[in-house]
Design a protein around this motif. Structure first.
Motif, PDB file in Angstrom:
ATOM      1  N   ALA A 103      -3.520  -6.042  15.519  1.00 23.43           N
ATOM      2  CA  ALA A 103      -2.288  -5.301  15.279  1.00 23.43           C
ATOM      3  C   ALA A 103      -2.076  -5.051  13.790  1.00 23.43           C
ATOM      4  O   ALA A 103      -1.670  -3.955  13.381  1.00 23.43           O
ATOM      5  N   GLN A 104      -2.377  -6.049  12.976  1.00 23.77           N
ATOM      6  CA  GLN A 104      -2.181  -5.907  11.538  1.00 23.77           C
ATOM      7  C   GLN A 104      -3.175  -4.919  10.922  1.00 23.77           C
ATOM      8  O   GLN A 104      -2.847  -4.185   9.987  1.00 23.77           O
ATOM      9  N   ALA A 105      -4.393  -4.881  11.454  1.00 23.36           N
ATOM     10  CA  ALA A 105      -5.372  -3.902  10.968  1.00 23.36           C
ATOM     11  C   ALA A 105      -4.923  -2.484  11.311  1.00 23.36           C
ATOM     12  O   ALA A 105      -5.056  -1.552  10.506  1.00 23.36           O
ATOM     13  N   ALA A 106      -4.344  -2.318  12.509  1.00 24.61           N
ATOM     14  CA  ALA A 106      -3.872  -1.002  12.935  1.00 24.61           C
ATOM     15  C   ALA A 106      -2.654  -0.571  12.139  1.00 24.61           C
ATOM     16  O   ALA A 106      -2.532   0.594  11.751  1.00 24.61           O
ATOM     17  N   PHE A 132       7.402  -2.669  18.777  1.00 25.52           N
ATOM     18  CA  PHE A 132       6.158  -3.329  18.365  1.00 25.52           C
ATOM     19  C   PHE A 132       5.807  -2.942  16.928  1.00 25.52           C
ATOM     20  O   PHE A 132       5.445  -3.806  16.108  1.00 25.52           O
ATOM     21  N   MET A 133       5.938  -1.638  16.599  1.00 27.21           N
ATOM     22  CA  MET A 133       5.627  -1.190  15.246  1.00 27.21           C
ATOM     23  C   MET A 133       6.585  -1.807  14.241  1.00 27.21           C
ATOM     24  O   MET A 133       6.177  -2.213  13.153  1.00 27.21           O
ATOM     25  N   ARG A 134       7.865  -1.878  14.599  1.00 26.28           N
ATOM     26  CA  ARG A 134       8.835  -2.500  13.686  1.00 26.28           C
ATOM     27  C   ARG A 134       8.432  -3.931  13.351  1.00 26.28           C
ATOM     28  O   ARG A 134       8.417  -4.333  12.177  1.00 26.28           O
ATOM     29  N   ASP A 135       8.084  -4.696  14.380  1.00 27.56           N
ATOM     30  CA  ASP A 135       7.727  -6.098  14.171  1.00 27.56           C
ATOM     31  C   ASP A 135       6.435  -6.225  13.374  1.00 27.56           C
ATOM     32  O   ASP A 135       6.309  -7.090  12.489  1.00 27.56           O
ATOM     33  N   ALA A 136       5.472  -5.365  13.691  1.00 24.01           N
ATOM     34  CA  ALA A 136       4.189  -5.414  12.979  1.00 24.01           C
ATOM     35  C   ALA A 136       4.357  -4.988  11.523  1.00 24.01           C
ATOM     36  O   ALA A 136       3.741  -5.581  10.621  1.00 24.01           O
ATOM     37  N   MET A 137       5.202  -3.992  11.280  1.00 22.11           N
ATOM     38  CA  MET A 137       5.447  -3.515   9.913  1.00 22.11           C
ATOM     39  C   MET A 137       6.173  -4.580   9.096  1.00 22.11           C
ATOM     40  O   MET A 137       5.878  -4.777   7.914  1.00 22.11           O
ATOM     41  N   ALA A 138       7.121  -5.278   9.721  1.00 21.64           N
ATOM     42  CA  ALA A 138       7.848  -6.342   9.023  1.00 21.64           C
ATOM     43  C   ALA A 138       6.896  -7.477   8.641  1.00 21.64           C
ATOM     44  O   ALA A 138       6.932  -7.987   7.512  1.00 21.64           O
TER      45      ALA A 138
END
Length: 248
Positions: free
Chosen positions: A183-186, A234-240
């Motif tokens: 997820a972090q790589a994406a 999901f994007m919000r959490d991954a971006m944070a």
């Protein structure tokens, strides 16, 4: 009128009216000795004005700024609302007509030209631009618009395809942990994409704030979740997580 009576009359929640009071957008005329908020006819006129602006997607902060201006003219504002809503109605009517024609075209009763298939669509106005200006200022938005305008149609198409590919990749991972390596790589690809194509630089903090907007603003949520339900969150959490763990 008491707050519950106003809420029932208008069709909004008591909590919304409390929020408007707390942020100074709509203060009741007075408060009773028992602590009840009491709204006057003038309050109701102001509330009507607020809801017209809200219908046109104005953020509450901007509405407050407008209606508190000494030069604010309620009649002028109503004429403005009417003009915009009529334009919106005409465009919606045109799109409904296009849908009806498309159905008949599918039945084989009429033939549509390619141009007729897209009557009513108008992407010349960015519905998020006003809010973007509110959050980041005119300079950032103008840079972004200038960058897009400098691209050829082929370049814009390629950028759109790259963006959609990143969305699809993230959507395929949305049921995993936002802090996972995959997820972090994406999400890093999304961060690099934004800073390479939009024409402005997102700091890690701004990137995190953008993710918050994906969930706070239902327009963004609806658009992003077209690639997969729950993708915006999901994007919000991954971006944070990405922003917090890449600060120097």
């Amino acid at each position: 009128m008491k707050v519950k009576e106003v809420a029932d009359l208008v069709g909004i929640s008591v909590r919304t009216l409390h929020h408007y009071d707390e942020i100074g957008l709509l203060k009741p005329e007075q408060t009773s000795e028992a602590g009840y908020r009491l709204y006057s006819d003038e309050n109701l006129e102001t509330l009507q004005q607020i809801l017209f602006f809200k219908e046109l997607d104005f953020p509450l902060k901007k509405i407050k700024e407008i209606i508190n201006r000494p030069s604010f003219d309620r009649k002028e504002a109503l004429n403005f609302h009417r003009k915009i809503l009529v334009e919106r109605r005409l465009r919606i009517d045109k799109m409904i007509s296009t849908i009806d024609m498309t159905i008949e075209h599918m039945k084989g009763t009429i033939a549509m030209t390619n141009k007729e298939k897209f009557e009513g669509f108008d992407f010349s106005h960015n519905p998020y631009e006003q809010e973007a200006r509110e959050r980041w200022g005119d300079e950032a938005v103008d840079k972004s618009n200038a960058n897009l305008a400098s691209m050829t149609k082929e370049e814009q198409k390629a950028m759109q395809e790259e963006m959609n590919a990143i969305y699809r990749s993230l959507a395929s991972l949305r049921h995993t942990l936002p802090e996972s390596d995959e997820a972090q790589a994406a999400i890093q690809k999304w961060y690099i994409f934004l800073n390479s194509n939009i024409g402005i630089h997102y700091s890690l903090e701004a990137f995190k704030g953008l993710g918050e907007m994906y969930v706070e603003d239902e327009r963004f949520t609806e658009s992003i979740d077209q690639f997969g339900e729950g993708l915006a969150q999901f994007m919000r959490d991954a971006m944070a997580y990405y922003a917090d763990n890449n600060k120097k």
